[in-house]
Design a protein around this motif. Structure first.
Motif, short mmCIF file in Angstrom:
data_model
loop_
_atom_site.label_atom_id
_atom_site.label_comp_id
_atom_site.label_asym_id
_atom_site.label_seq_id
_atom_site.Cartn_x
_atom_site.Cartn_y
_atom_site.Cartn_z
N TRP A 82 -50.76 -59.05 22.59
CA TRP A 82 -49.59 -58.18 22.74
C TRP A 82 -49.03 -57.81 21.37
O TRP A 82 -48.66 -56.66 21.14
N LEU A 92 -41.76 -50.65 27.71
CA LEU A 92 -41.99 -51.44 28.92
C LEU A 92 -42.73 -52.74 28.61
O LEU A 92 -42.39 -53.80 29.13
N ALA A 93 -43.71 -52.68 27.73
CA ALA A 93 -44.44 -53.89 27.35
C ALA A 93 -43.53 -54.85 26.58
O ALA A 93 -43.65 -56.07 26.72
N GLU A 96 -41.48 -56.59 29.20
CA GLU A 96 -42.32 -57.57 29.89
C GLU A 96 -42.53 -58.81 29.04
O GLU A 96 -42.53 -59.94 29.56
N ILE A 99 -39.43 -60.91 29.16
CA ILE A 99 -39.35 -61.66 30.42
C ILE A 99 -40.29 -62.86 30.38
O ILE A 99 -39.92 -63.97 30.80
#
Length: 120
Positions: A82, A92-93, A96, A99
């Motif tokens: 990542w 968005l990544a 994520e 999270i």
């Protein structure tokens, strides 16, 4: 010759990967000593005579500590790709990943409260 062209190297890789362990096991079987003396069957502990039995119980805390270490070590395996592709992934990544890190922080707090990180 092959239906799927371009996979010759993959087939060669699989053949090599299966051949190397077979050769290593065959060579070790041929080269090992074949005597079965009583000394060979004793436990080796850094050149010292073994003390006590081999079946001792370890405290569960050692296993819990190792399990927590493995979980957070696997975290880096997931976060590294990542981080490498962060430019191309977008917002968005990023959310994520936040999270994912939040879930890991909650797991760390849980393990801390349960005493899984205590080494005593």
């Amino acid at each position: 010759m092959f239906v799927l062209s371009g996979y010759e190297y993959l087939l060669g890789f699989f053949l090599l990967c299966s051949l190397v362990p077979a050769l290593a096991l065959s060579a070790s079987k041929l080269l090992r000593p074949s005597s079965f003396s009583p000394e060979r069957r004793t436990t080796y502990e850094s050149g010292m005579e073994p003390i006590g039995g081999a079946w001792i119980q370890f405290n569960i805390r050692y296993y819990m500590f190792a399990l927590v270490f493995v979980v957070f070590d696997v975290e880096t395996v997931f976060l590294y790709p990542w981080a490498v592709a962060f430019h191309h992934l977008g917002l968005l990544a990023f959310i994520e990943a936040l999270i994912f890190i939040a879930i890991l922080v909650i797991a760390l707090v849980y393990a801390w409260r349960k005493g899984a990180l205590e080494w005593s």
